[in-house]
Design a protein around this motif. Structure first.
Motif, PDB file in Angstrom:
ATOM      1  N   TYR A  64       0.776  -1.240   0.066  1.00 39.30           N
ATOM      2  CA  TYR A  64      -0.083  -0.129   0.114  1.00 39.30           C
ATOM      3  C   TYR A  64       0.840   1.128  -0.061  1.00 39.30           C
ATOM      4  CZ  TYR A  64      -3.636   3.169   1.328  1.00 39.30           C
ATOM      5  OH  TYR A  64      -4.743   4.340   1.316  1.00 39.30           O
ATOM      6  N   PRO A  65       0.801   1.909  -1.242  1.00 41.95           N
ATOM      7  CA  PRO A  65      -0.030   1.830  -2.261  1.00 41.95           C
ATOM      8  C   PRO A  65       0.382   0.511  -3.002  1.00 41.95           C
ATOM      9  CG  PRO A  65       1.067   3.980  -2.273  1.00 41.95           C
ATOM     10  CD  PRO A  65       1.661   3.480  -0.984  1.00 41.95           C
ATOM     11  N   ASN A  75       9.829   4.973  -4.181  1.00 42.47           N
ATOM     12  CA  ASN A  75       9.084   3.958  -3.369  1.00 42.47           C
ATOM     13  C   ASN A  75       8.308   4.997  -2.372  1.00 42.47           C
ATOM     14  OD1 ASN A  75       7.723   1.891  -2.381  1.00 42.47           O
ATOM     15  ND2 ASN A  75       9.445   1.242  -1.264  1.00 42.47           N
ATOM     16  N   VAL A  76       7.146   5.262  -2.601  1.00 40.79           N
ATOM     17  CA  VAL A  76       6.162   6.105  -1.682  1.00 40.79           C
ATOM     18  C   VAL A  76       5.127   5.526  -0.873  1.00 40.79           C
ATOM     19  CG1 VAL A  76       6.890   8.170  -3.524  1.00 40.79           C
ATOM     20  CG2 VAL A  76       4.702   6.820  -3.597  1.00 40.79           C
ATOM     21  N   TYR A  77       4.841   6.423   0.072  1.00 41.07           N
ATOM     22  CA  TYR A  77       3.574   6.190   0.949  1.00 41.07           C
ATOM     23  C   TYR A  77       2.472   6.782   0.200  1.00 41.07           C
ATOM     24  CZ  TYR A  77       6.589   4.543   4.575  1.00 41.07           C
ATOM     25  OH  TYR A  77       7.396   3.834   5.205  1.00 41.07           O
ATOM     26  N   ILE A  78       1.041   6.399   0.893  1.00 38.45           N
ATOM     27  CA  ILE A  78       0.067   6.692   0.042  1.00 38.45           C
ATOM     28  C   ILE A  78      -0.048   8.398  -0.047  1.00 38.45           C
ATOM     29  CG2 ILE A  78      -1.482   6.703   2.163  1.00 38.45           C
ATOM     30  CD1 ILE A  78      -2.541   5.816  -1.613  1.00 38.45           C
ATOM     31  N   GLU A  79       0.576   9.163   0.994  1.00 40.79           N
ATOM     32  CA  GLU A  79       0.307  10.368   1.131  1.00 40.79           C
ATOM     33  C   GLU A  79       0.813  11.318  -0.243  1.00 40.79           C
ATOM     34  OE1 GLU A  79       1.670   9.681   5.267  1.00 40.79           O
ATOM     35  OE2 GLU A  79       1.698   8.564   3.584  1.00 40.79           O
ATOM     36  N   LEU A  81       0.192  10.368  -3.215  1.00 37.94           N
ATOM     37  CA  LEU A  81      -0.761  10.090  -4.396  1.00 37.94           C
ATOM     38  C   LEU A  81      -2.078  10.555  -4.096  1.00 37.94           C
ATOM     39  CD1 LEU A  81       0.191   6.388  -4.781  1.00 37.94           C
ATOM     40  CD2 LEU A  81       1.145   8.348  -6.283  1.00 37.94           C
ATOM     41  N   PRO A  82      -2.108  12.175  -4.065  1.00 35.50           N
ATOM     42  CA  PRO A  82      -3.219  12.696  -3.472  1.00 35.50           C
ATOM     43  C   PRO A  82      -4.510  12.459  -4.444  1.00 35.50           C
ATOM     44  CG  PRO A  82      -1.843  14.309  -4.559  1.00 35.50           C
ATOM     45  CD  PRO A  82      -1.041  12.939  -4.272  1.00 35.50           C
ATOM     46  N   ASP A  83      -4.251  12.328  -5.803  1.00 39.98           N
ATOM     47  CA  ASP A  83      -5.543  12.217  -6.672  1.00 39.98           C
ATOM     48  C   ASP A  83      -5.849  10.667  -6.958  1.00 39.98           C
ATOM     49  OD1 ASP A  83      -5.062  14.770  -7.431  1.00 39.98           O
ATOM     50  OD2 ASP A  83      -3.536  14.434  -8.795  1.00 39.98           O
ATOM     51  N   TYR A 268       4.366  19.741  -2.273  1.00 38.16           N
ATOM     52  CA  TYR A 268       4.860  18.968  -2.984  1.00 38.16           C
ATOM     53  C   TYR A 268       4.379  17.537  -2.215  1.00 38.16           C
ATOM     54  CZ  TYR A 268       7.073  22.147  -5.884  1.00 38.16           C
ATOM     55  OH  TYR A 268       7.492  23.271  -6.593  1.00 38.16           O
ATOM     56  N   HIS A 269       3.560  16.614  -3.076  1.00 37.16           N
ATOM     57  CA  HIS A 269       3.202  15.296  -2.551  1.00 37.16           C
ATOM     58  C   HIS A 269       4.123  14.213  -2.952  1.00 37.16           C
ATOM     59  CE1 HIS A 269      -0.649  17.465  -1.961  1.00 37.16           C
ATOM     60  NE2 HIS A 269      -0.784  16.885  -0.879  1.00 37.16           N
ATOM     61  N   HIS A 270       4.727  14.351  -4.192  1.00 39.39           N
ATOM     62  CA  HIS A 270       5.440  13.424  -4.897  1.00 39.39           C
ATOM     63  C   HIS A 270       6.915  13.674  -5.130  1.00 39.39           C
ATOM     64  CE1 HIS A 270       6.680   9.896  -7.116  1.00 39.39           C
ATOM     65  NE2 HIS A 270       5.578   9.315  -6.933  1.00 39.39           N
TER      66      HIS A 270
END
Length: 566
Positions: A64-65, A75-79, A81-83, A268-270
């Motif tokens: 997750y994601p 390699n990211v957390y769900i935060e 991917l705001p869309d 900035y989210h990503h």
């Protein structure tokens, strides 16, 4: 059978340690008494009945994601991917449930989460609102336990804590000159000192200032405020791969400030978007880029450095609610470790644990007395780990009560409970049973909670009685040489843990030992089996029971006999 909702994950920076705690509870919960229900709490506040196999993934980001959205090279957390459609994504890992429906799925919430939102009374208050009993201290104890600055004030009143500390307000840091503030701090608490983010876990947002350097001071403050600075002269020397690595480190919560971030007054989210912005930014003649997490602190706690041995000491309760201090454990840190931060605590092999800590019996007893007093005065309950130092003058300096200790199988709290005779499975049963008893003190749902407690007590007693009439299974640790002995030791540890979690098996672990009369089969105490290596196990057997541990076992006998056939 009681249904236990195991809450893991959460919004805090320590969510991956929470993930380990969830795994521990799933694997070690007594299956004869409890049905584990994994409840993944994502960082957006959703509660998900997760597919059980996912809890045994390597990390939260493994599922997750979903991997299809983990776009290389990040390699990211769900935060980040705001869309993304959260409902759609969560449907891939489980089923979203609402707090009003918790009671349909579980009878008790085992909180394996850490940090803000989990240890500050937030989730505790939510569960109380919906009449779900939960593990650990109350709302009040949790709220006190998360505020490091307030803890110091309360500890001063409770045990006469003699420690210089200074709370630096963020507004003052932004308003006044760094030189003026640094001079004020040096006047108040001197050098060296420790800088802490006051509402994070004990190893997050932590920095040492060991020299009279304005640059070091400023860097420490920014670390506690989760501000990352990148200088142009450094950036232009990095190739594309190194730039990506730098931003990935910023994403990783164990070493970075975490996303989303604010840069040039834009969120900035990503990291990919920030990377593009930084490349554009540094094409101009700019000195540095200042980036900060959207989750920061309003103040920083600065504490005078304590010269001495660091310890950690858990406090639990008898069935009647009397506090019992466990054996203080010394954190032995390799000289190469400069800061005992998140990585040093959870990932490094350069730290080890000594139980009890190396100190006189009198000093160990003072430590136990003080942590017990603090536990009672600060309104904690069930279990709290309190850290501290025994300074070079023999003075005990307490800090950082932790109301939800880390719960991997090798965590300090489980090693300390093993010293009184409780394995991980028995310890989890203790957490659940004693938590229900503590919830009775709220004055809410008294009849329902007392009936739940009575049913659990009867189930525990019946389980112990059933095992007592069984033929004992003997698990023997053997080995002709050191390597074979170590292999056998590790295998038997796993087998013993699995049998304990079944909750229906009567077993004993033994090892062969040479004595004057010949070879004998020695039954092992739970504490022997909790050691990390066979060598440590043999050393513990040879050394015998330390007087403090013998005294602690006697003080905890009402706990031990309640959960085991002692």
């Amino acid at each position: 059978m009681m249904r236990i909702g195991i809450f893991f994950g959460g919004p805090a920076r320590e969510r991956e340690i929470s993930f380990l705690g969830g795994k521990t509870a799933m694997a070690h919960l007594n299956k004869a008494l409890f049905q584990p229900i994994p409840v993944f709490v994502d960082s957006l506040g959703n509660f998900i009945l997760i597919r059980e196999e996912l809890i045994f993934e390597e990390s939260i980001r493994s599922f997750y994601p979903p991997k299809r959205l983990q776009t290389a090279p990040f390699n990211v957390y769900i935060e980040s991917l705001p869309d993304a459609d959260a409902v759609e994504l969560l449907a891939e890992v489980g089923t979203i449930i609402q707090p009003a429906d918790f009671a349909k799925h579980f009878d008790f919430a085992f909180i394996a989460m850490h940090g803000p939102g989990a240890e500050d009374g937030s989730i505790q208050g939510l569960l109380e609102w919906y009449n779900i009993p939960y593990s650990g201290p109350s709302v009040l104890g949790s709220a006190i336990g998360i505020d490091k600055a307030k803890q110091n004030e309360w500890l001063k009143k409770s045990v006469g804590l003699d420690k210089k500390f200074f709370v630096l307000q963020r507004d003052d840091y932004n308003k006044y000159g760094r030189e003026t503030l640094f001079e004020q701090v040096k006047k108040e608490i001197g050098i060296p000192f420790v800088a802490k983010a006051p509402h994070q876990g004990s190893s997050i947002g932590l920095a040492f200032v060991k020299e009279d350097s304005l640059e070091v001071f400023d860097k420490a403050i920014k670390k506690c405020l989760f501000i990352e600075e990148i200088y142009r002269e450094e950036w232009i020397t990095l190739d594309e791969e190194a730039q990506v690595a730098l931003l990935q480190k910023m994403v990783n919560l164990d070493e970075g400030i975490g996303f989303p971030v604010v840069f040039q007054k834009q969120v900035y989210h990503h990291p990919a978007n920030l990377l593009e912005a930084l490349r554009e930014y540094f094409t101009h003649t700019v000195t540095k880029a200042s980036i900060q997490s959207i989750h920061s602190e309003d103040a920083i706690l600065l504490e005078s450095f304590v010269n001495g041995n660091e310890f950690s000491c858990g406090v639990i309760q008898t069935p009647a609610g009397q506090a019992v201090a466990l054996p203080p454990t010394e954190i032995v840190i390799d000289e190469s470790v400069e800061v005992f931060d998140f990585n040093a605590k959870y990932k490094s092999k350069l730290t080890r644990k000594r139980i009890p800590m190396h100190a006189s019996l009198a000093h160990l007893q003072v430590i136990q007395a003080q942590v017990k007093q603090a536990f009672e005065d600060l309104g904690f309950g069930v279990c709290t780990r309190i850290d501290g130092f025994l300074d070079t003058n023999g003075i005990v300096v307490l800090h950082d009560p932790n109301t939800i200790p880390g719960m991997s199988p090798s965590s300090l709290i489980f090693k300390q409970m093993a010293e009184i005779g409780l394995n991980v499975t028995d310890s989890l049963t203790y957490f659940i049973r004693q938590s229900i008893r503590e919830r009775l003190r709220t004055g809410k749902n008294y009849y329902q909670l007392s009936q739940q407690l009575k049913a659990l007590d009867e189930a525990i007693a019946a389980s112990l009685q059933a095992k007592a009439v069984q033929i004992v299974q003997v698990l023997e640790i053997t080995g002709a040489d050191d390597e074979a002995l170590e292999t056998s030791f590790q295998a038997i540890k796993v087998q013993a843990a699995e049998l304990a979690a079944m909750g229906t098996e009567n077993f004993r672990v033994c090892t062969s030992l040479e004595i004057e009369e010949g070879e004998t089969l020695l039954p092992l105490h739970v504490a022997h089996l909790s050691k990390d290596t066979a060598k440590e196990m043999l050393e513990a057997i040879k050394t015998g029971v330390h007087p403090l541990i013998a005294h602690t076992r006697e003080a905890a006998i009402d706990i031990t006999k309640f959960y085991t056939n002692v």
